[in-house]
Scaffold this motif. Structure first.
Motif, PDB file in Angstrom:
ATOM      1  N   ARG A   1     -12.986 -29.457 -43.327  1.00  0.00           N
ATOM      2  CA  ARG A   1     -13.791 -30.394 -44.270  1.00  0.00           C
ATOM      3  C   ARG A   1     -13.683 -31.755 -43.371  1.00  0.00           C
ATOM      4  O   ARG A   1     -13.349 -31.566 -42.680  1.00  0.00           O
ATOM      5  CB  ARG A   1     -13.037 -30.680 -45.612  1.00  0.00           C
ATOM      6  CG  ARG A   1     -11.421 -31.561 -45.418  1.00  0.00           C
ATOM      7  CD  ARG A   1     -11.349 -32.019 -46.493  1.00  0.00           C
ATOM      8  NE  ARG A   1      -9.278 -32.728 -46.075  1.00  0.00           N
ATOM      9  CZ  ARG A   1      -8.409 -31.719 -45.973  1.00  0.00           C
ATOM     10  NH1 ARG A   1      -8.560 -31.249 -45.549  1.00  0.00           N
ATOM     11  NH2 ARG A   1      -7.500 -33.086 -45.486  1.00  0.00           N
ATOM     12  N   ILE A   2     -15.194 -32.551 -44.123  1.00  0.00           N
ATOM     13  CA  ILE A   2     -15.292 -33.916 -43.374  1.00  0.00           C
ATOM     14  C   ILE A   2     -14.871 -34.512 -44.978  1.00  0.00           C
ATOM     15  O   ILE A   2     -15.845 -34.573 -45.982  1.00  0.00           O
ATOM     16  CB  ILE A   2     -16.492 -33.985 -42.671  1.00  0.00           C
ATOM     17  CG1 ILE A   2     -16.865 -32.917 -41.403  1.00  0.00           C
ATOM     18  CG2 ILE A   2     -16.841 -36.038 -42.668  1.00  0.00           C
ATOM     19  CD1 ILE A   2     -17.939 -33.505 -40.562  1.00  0.00           C
ATOM     20  N   ASP A   3     -13.635 -35.811 -44.616  1.00  0.00           N
ATOM     21  CA  ASP A   3     -13.366 -36.675 -46.263  1.00  0.00           C
ATOM     22  C   ASP A   3     -15.140 -37.544 -46.164  1.00  0.00           C
ATOM     23  O   ASP A   3     -14.978 -37.438 -46.876  1.00  0.00           O
ATOM     24  CB  ASP A   3     -12.740 -37.776 -45.892  1.00  0.00           C
ATOM     25  CG  ASP A   3     -11.009 -36.578 -45.421  1.00  0.00           C
ATOM     26  OD1 ASP A   3     -11.031 -35.859 -46.230  1.00  0.00           O
ATOM     27  OD2 ASP A   3     -10.540 -36.493 -44.580  1.00  0.00           O
ATOM     28  N   LEU A   4     -15.512 -38.252 -45.421  1.00  0.00           N
ATOM     29  CA  LEU A   4     -16.660 -38.125 -46.078  1.00  0.00           C
ATOM     30  C   LEU A   4     -17.972 -38.600 -44.758  1.00  0.00           C
ATOM     31  O   LEU A   4     -17.443 -38.326 -43.430  1.00  0.00           O
ATOM     32  CB  LEU A   4     -16.669 -39.865 -45.859  1.00  0.00           C
ATOM     33  CG  LEU A   4     -15.915 -40.740 -45.394  1.00  0.00           C
ATOM     34  CD1 LEU A   4     -16.811 -42.033 -45.920  1.00  0.00           C
ATOM     35  CD2 LEU A   4     -14.806 -40.817 -44.457  1.00  0.00           C
ATOM     36  N   ASP A   5     -19.021 -38.796 -45.133  1.00  0.00           N
ATOM     37  CA  ASP A   5     -20.098 -39.082 -43.899  1.00  0.00           C
ATOM     38  C   ASP A   5     -20.512 -40.877 -43.506  1.00  0.00           C
ATOM     39  O   ASP A   5     -21.185 -41.372 -44.500  1.00  0.00           O
ATOM     40  CB  ASP A   5     -21.595 -38.247 -43.858  1.00  0.00           C
ATOM     41  CG  ASP A   5     -22.233 -38.469 -43.302  1.00  0.00           C
ATOM     42  OD1 ASP A   5     -22.067 -38.844 -42.041  1.00  0.00           O
ATOM     43  OD2 ASP A   5     -23.614 -38.576 -43.638  1.00  0.00           O
ATOM     44  N   ASN A   6     -20.017 -41.492 -42.785  1.00  0.00           N
ATOM     45  CA  ASN A   6     -20.262 -42.501 -42.767  1.00  0.00           C
ATOM     46  C   ASN A   6     -22.114 -42.798 -41.970  1.00  0.00           C
ATOM     47  O   ASN A   6     -21.655 -42.488 -40.797  1.00  0.00           O
ATOM     48  CB  ASN A   6     -19.356 -42.947 -40.863  1.00  0.00           C
ATOM     49  CG  ASN A   6     -19.219 -44.803 -41.147  1.00  0.00           C
ATOM     50  OD1 ASN A   6     -20.204 -45.359 -42.056  1.00  0.00           O
ATOM     51  ND2 ASN A   6     -18.768 -45.080 -40.130  1.00  0.00           N
ATOM     52  N   ILE A   7     -22.578 -43.642 -42.704  1.00  0.00           N
ATOM     53  CA  ILE A   7     -24.069 -43.551 -42.448  1.00  0.00           C
ATOM     54  C   ILE A   7     -24.096 -45.255 -41.919  1.00  0.00           C
ATOM     55  O   ILE A   7     -24.718 -45.389 -40.544  1.00  0.00           O
ATOM     56  CB  ILE A   7     -24.659 -43.092 -43.149  1.00  0.00           C
ATOM     57  CG1 ILE A   7     -24.647 -41.831 -43.782  1.00  0.00           C
ATOM     58  CG2 ILE A   7     -26.700 -43.582 -42.921  1.00  0.00           C
ATOM     59  CD1 ILE A   7     -25.744 -41.101 -45.233  1.00  0.00           C
TER      60      ILE A   7
ATOM     61  N   ILE B   1     -17.178 -33.551 -49.932  1.00  0.00           N
ATOM     62  CA  ILE B   1     -16.903 -33.050 -51.382  1.00  0.00           C
ATOM     63  C   ILE B   1     -18.312 -32.882 -51.903  1.00  0.00           C
ATOM     64  O   ILE B   1     -19.095 -31.819 -52.787  1.00  0.00           O
ATOM     65  CB  ILE B   1     -16.379 -33.950 -51.825  1.00  0.00           C
ATOM     66  CG1 ILE B   1     -16.377 -33.810 -53.300  1.00  0.00           C
ATOM     67  CG2 ILE B   1     -17.015 -35.534 -52.188  1.00  0.00           C
ATOM     68  CD1 ILE B   1     -15.233 -32.616 -53.218  1.00  0.00           C
ATOM     69  N   THR B   2     -19.471 -33.665 -51.200  1.00  0.00           N
ATOM     70  CA  THR B   2     -21.100 -32.825 -51.803  1.00  0.00           C
ATOM     71  C   THR B   2     -21.313 -31.692 -52.113  1.00  0.00           C
ATOM     72  O   THR B   2     -21.973 -30.662 -53.207  1.00  0.00           O
ATOM     73  CB  THR B   2     -22.018 -33.574 -51.752  1.00  0.00           C
ATOM     74  OG1 THR B   2     -21.588 -34.442 -51.621  1.00  0.00           O
ATOM     75  CG2 THR B   2     -23.644 -33.729 -51.861  1.00  0.00           C
ATOM     76  N   GLN B   3     -20.598 -30.932 -51.147  1.00  0.00           N
ATOM     77  CA  GLN B   3     -21.183 -29.263 -50.677  1.00  0.00           C
ATOM     78  C   GLN B   3     -20.102 -28.575 -51.761  1.00  0.00           C
ATOM     79  O   GLN B   3     -20.526 -27.513 -52.103  1.00  0.00           O
ATOM     80  CB  GLN B   3     -21.260 -28.857 -49.631  1.00  0.00           C
ATOM     81  CG  GLN B   3     -22.056 -29.587 -48.442  1.00  0.00           C
ATOM     82  CD  GLN B   3     -22.582 -31.171 -48.482  1.00  0.00           C
ATOM     83  OE1 GLN B   3     -21.447 -31.574 -47.715  1.00  0.00           O
ATOM     84  NE2 GLN B   3     -22.974 -31.699 -48.125  1.00  0.00           N
ATOM     85  N   PHE B   4     -18.845 -28.989 -51.314  1.00  0.00           N
ATOM     86  CA  PHE B   4     -17.978 -28.388 -52.148  1.00  0.00           C
ATOM     87  C   PHE B   4     -18.446 -28.093 -53.720  1.00  0.00           C
ATOM     88  O   PHE B   4     -17.048 -27.029 -54.020  1.00  0.00           O
ATOM     89  CB  PHE B   4     -16.234 -28.332 -51.267  1.00  0.00           C
ATOM     90  CG  PHE B   4     -16.140 -28.059 -50.570  1.00  0.00           C
ATOM     91  CD1 PHE B   4     -16.230 -26.827 -49.750  1.00  0.00           C
ATOM     92  CD2 PHE B   4     -16.203 -29.516 -49.627  1.00  0.00           C
ATOM     93  CE1 PHE B   4     -16.253 -26.500 -47.746  1.00  0.00           C
ATOM     94  CE2 PHE B   4     -15.588 -29.155 -48.022  1.00  0.00           C
ATOM     95  CZ  PHE B   4     -16.072 -27.554 -47.176  1.00  0.00           C
ATOM     96  N   LYS B   5     -18.465 -28.525 -54.536  1.00  0.00           N
ATOM     97  CA  LYS B   5     -18.690 -29.041 -55.015  1.00  0.00           C
ATOM     98  C   LYS B   5     -19.532 -27.381 -56.299  1.00  0.00           C
ATOM     99  O   LYS B   5     -19.529 -27.526 -57.037  1.00  0.00           O
ATOM    100  CB  LYS B   5     -19.784 -30.140 -56.329  1.00  0.00           C
ATOM    101  CG  LYS B   5     -18.614 -31.481 -55.917  1.00  0.00           C
ATOM    102  CD  LYS B   5     -19.653 -32.654 -56.353  1.00  0.00           C
ATOM    103  CE  LYS B   5     -18.289 -34.115 -56.361  1.00  0.00           C
ATOM    104  NZ  LYS B   5     -19.647 -34.895 -57.124  1.00  0.00           N
ATOM    105  N   LEU B   6     -19.934 -27.715 -55.030  1.00  0.00           N
ATOM    106  CA  LEU B   6     -21.660 -26.261 -55.244  1.00  0.00           C
ATOM    107  C   LEU B   6     -20.531 -24.695 -55.863  1.00  0.00           C
ATOM    108  O   LEU B   6     -19.506 -24.900 -54.843  1.00  0.00           O
ATOM    109  CB  LEU B   6     -22.506 -26.024 -54.637  1.00  0.00           C
ATOM    110  CG  LEU B   6     -23.509 -27.530 -54.516  1.00  0.00           C
ATOM    111  CD1 LEU B   6     -24.322 -27.452 -53.431  1.00  0.00           C
ATOM    112  CD2 LEU B   6     -23.864 -28.156 -55.531  1.00  0.00           C
ATOM    113  N   PRO B   7     -21.329 -23.695 -56.547  1.00  0.00           N
ATOM    114  CA  PRO B   7     -20.610 -22.366 -56.271  1.00  0.00           C
ATOM    115  C   PRO B   7     -20.520 -21.891 -54.737  1.00  0.00           C
ATOM    116  O   PRO B   7     -22.063 -21.992 -54.111  1.00  0.00           O
ATOM    117  CB  PRO B   7     -21.046 -21.988 -57.181  1.00  0.00           C
ATOM    118  CG  PRO B   7     -22.267 -22.572 -58.410  1.00  0.00           C
ATOM    119  CD  PRO B   7     -22.069 -24.441 -57.559  1.00  0.00           C
TER     120      PRO B   7
END
Length: 515
Positions: A366-372, A309-315
């Motif tokens: 998409r990847i719903d979340l990155d588990n670090i 989602i971090t990247q998909f918020k960007l144009p």
């Protein structure tokens, strides 16, 4: 290039498959004959009827009688796969052709007991008269291919055999539920009339998670005590216990089937071996393209760098793979009118709220979340420390085009233990492959990443090219997928491991012909 953590063969030619990047000598894909075809069962929202089994399998009919190229032509038309192409009644033989894998064609309570498969792949399965498969109350189970190349038992599910008799569809007492991942589920719905007469304050639900789901989320917590939120796909076992007047108790069990549409890949590994744990990353390559892998965000490679989602918020952020107008054609964005089907809206670690705030539905891929990093002792899925799996999704995948799956050992975080990746591949809600713990080596043993492979040594860290996946549509209206494990040495089923520096210079083995 380096990043900071701040912020199955279908109709495959017998010729060897050439290698496209710096990989071990002799690298190849699954050998001709090791056919792995996944099943498909469409999931619905809670209380729904669940999905139907996929119709796919070995194109040659494997080694068992009754395949599409092995029919006796005798007077009993039910012996012939072409006479009963969609498996709608009991016949005299178990059939191994693509349209019949996963069904009990001869109604003997066994599924595909004479059919071949490729180690590591899985398929939905249904015991009893196949014509009941789509009946409300009936749910397929799952069978996995053994290291010997034959199908194991059909486990789980609710079948058209005694004592299940799923076609009777008795929902008055405890009965199955179905849902999509991340959905909050009211488990009391599954108790029917059985929960009547419970003494106030005595009702308790416990849930047993499917294999490979660890940690298993707790029931209730801060939510109502009958609420449950599964983060991963599979069949869960729910146990309900109530207190009765006078102090006695009564219990029942019922299954919860969790699955998502399209392609869903879930990556898990050990999170409980010390410190904050090691960090693995899931990669999904753009279908039918052979550009090199990327660890810096190039759009042919969906990963943590460009596909959350971090990247998909960007144009113009994130991969742009599909140009369809609306499903079922592949589309980049789709806002489903049924809220639960926008599974990204309910993702853990607060990511679901971010997807909702964007208001565009879910993106493909998409990847719903990155588990670090996470805490394996936390069982509340709403806690940001819960060890949620990384998962890649394409809700509306194209037909006949290969995706490739990879796993990158990003960092061992200075920890010294071996780590064992596990890839669960689901197609239309049904398990299609369980790769990592099984499916590799002869004799079979788990895929293992030693600690040194995540230390940033010469050549970079290890990158596992695990499998290719493609969707197909059957003549009976079913959509299924083909899972094709990749090997460095097909004879010994050695996994295809390289380093990230090499992966950025090439793609790996060529794709097989389109299924």
């Amino acid at each position: 290039m380096r990043r900071s953590r701040i912020a199955i063969l279908m109709f495959v030619a017998t010729s060897a498959i050439a290698c496209g990047l710096a990989l071990p000598s002799g690298c190849s894909a699954a050998p001709n004959g090791d056919t792995g075809v996944a099943g498909a069962g469409a999931a619905t929202s809670t209380g729904g009827t669940g999905g139907t089994a996929g119709a796919a399998g070995s194109p040659s009919g494997g080694g068992g009688e009754g395949g599409i190229f092995d029919v006796d032509g005798g007077p009993d038309a039910k012996d012939d796969a072409t006479a009963n192409p969609c498996g709608t009644e009991c016949g005299a033989k178990e059939l191994c052709d693509p349209e019949h894998v996963g069904t009990d064609d001869n109604c003997n309570g066994l599924v595909d007991e004479t059919c071949d498969c490729a180690a590591g792949v899985a398929h939905s399965c249904f015991k009893g008269d196949p014509s009941y498969l789509a009946t409300p109350g009936c749910f397929p189970g799952t069978m996995k291919c053994t290291e010997n190349g034959n199908w194991g038992p059909c486990l789980g599910g609710v079948h058209a055999t005694p004592e299940d008799n799923c076609f009777m569809n008795d929902g008055s007492s405890c009965h199955p539920l179905s849902a999509v991942p991340f959905q909050n589920i009211d488990l009391k719905v599954g108790t029917g009339s059985f929960s009547a007469g419970a003494e106030p304050g005595t009702e308790v639900w416990t849930v047993e998670c499917p294999p490979g789901v660890s940690p298993c989320p707790a029931v209730g917590g801060m939510a109502p005590m009958d609420d449950f939120k599964p983060l991963q796909s599979g069949e869960y076992k729910v146990t309900y216990t109530k207190g009765l007047p006078g102090g006695a108790t009564a219990s029942c069990e019922y299954p919860l089937f969790v699955g998502a549409p399209g392609l869903r890949v879930e990556l898990s590994w050990e999170h409980d071996l010390g410190g904050d744990g090691v960090d693995l990353d899931l990669h999904l390559h753009q279908p039918q393209t052979t550009t090199p892998w990327s660890f810096d965000g190039d759009k042919q490679d969906c990963s943590w760098t460009n596909c959350t989602i971090t990247q998909f918020k960007l144009p113009s952020g994130g991969p742009d793979w599909f140009d369809g107008a609306a499903p079922p054609d592949p589309v980049d964005w789709f806002l489903d009118p049924i809220p639960e089907r926008n599974t990204c809206y309910y993702a853990p670690h607060g990511k679901g709220q971010e997807w909702q705030a964007l208001g565009k539905g879910c993106h493909n891929p998409r990847i719903d979340l990155d588990n670090i990093q996470c805490d394996p002792l936390v069982l509340d899925v709403e806690d940001d420390s819960f060890c949620a799996p990384e998962n890649a999704n394409v809700d509306y995948p194209p037909i006949g085009k290969w995706f490739r799956l990879g796993v990158h050992y990003f960092s061992n975080h200075a920890l010294g233990y071996d780590v064992h990746p596990r890839l669960l591949v689901f197609c239309e809600g049904a398990l299609a492959a369980d790769l990592g713990p099984g499916g590799f080596y002869d004799p079979e043993s788990p895929v293992t990443f030693p600690a040194i492979d995540g230390s940033g040594g010469p050549g970079g860290n290890v990158f596992w090219l695990a499998a290719d996946v493609a969707f197909v549509e059957g003549s009976c209206g079913t959509r299924t997928c083909v899972v094709r494990p990749l090997y460095a040495d097909a004879a010994t089923r050695t996994p295809l491991l390289t380093k990230d520096f090499a992966a950025e210079l090439g793609f790996g083995p060529s794709y097989a012909p389109a299924p």
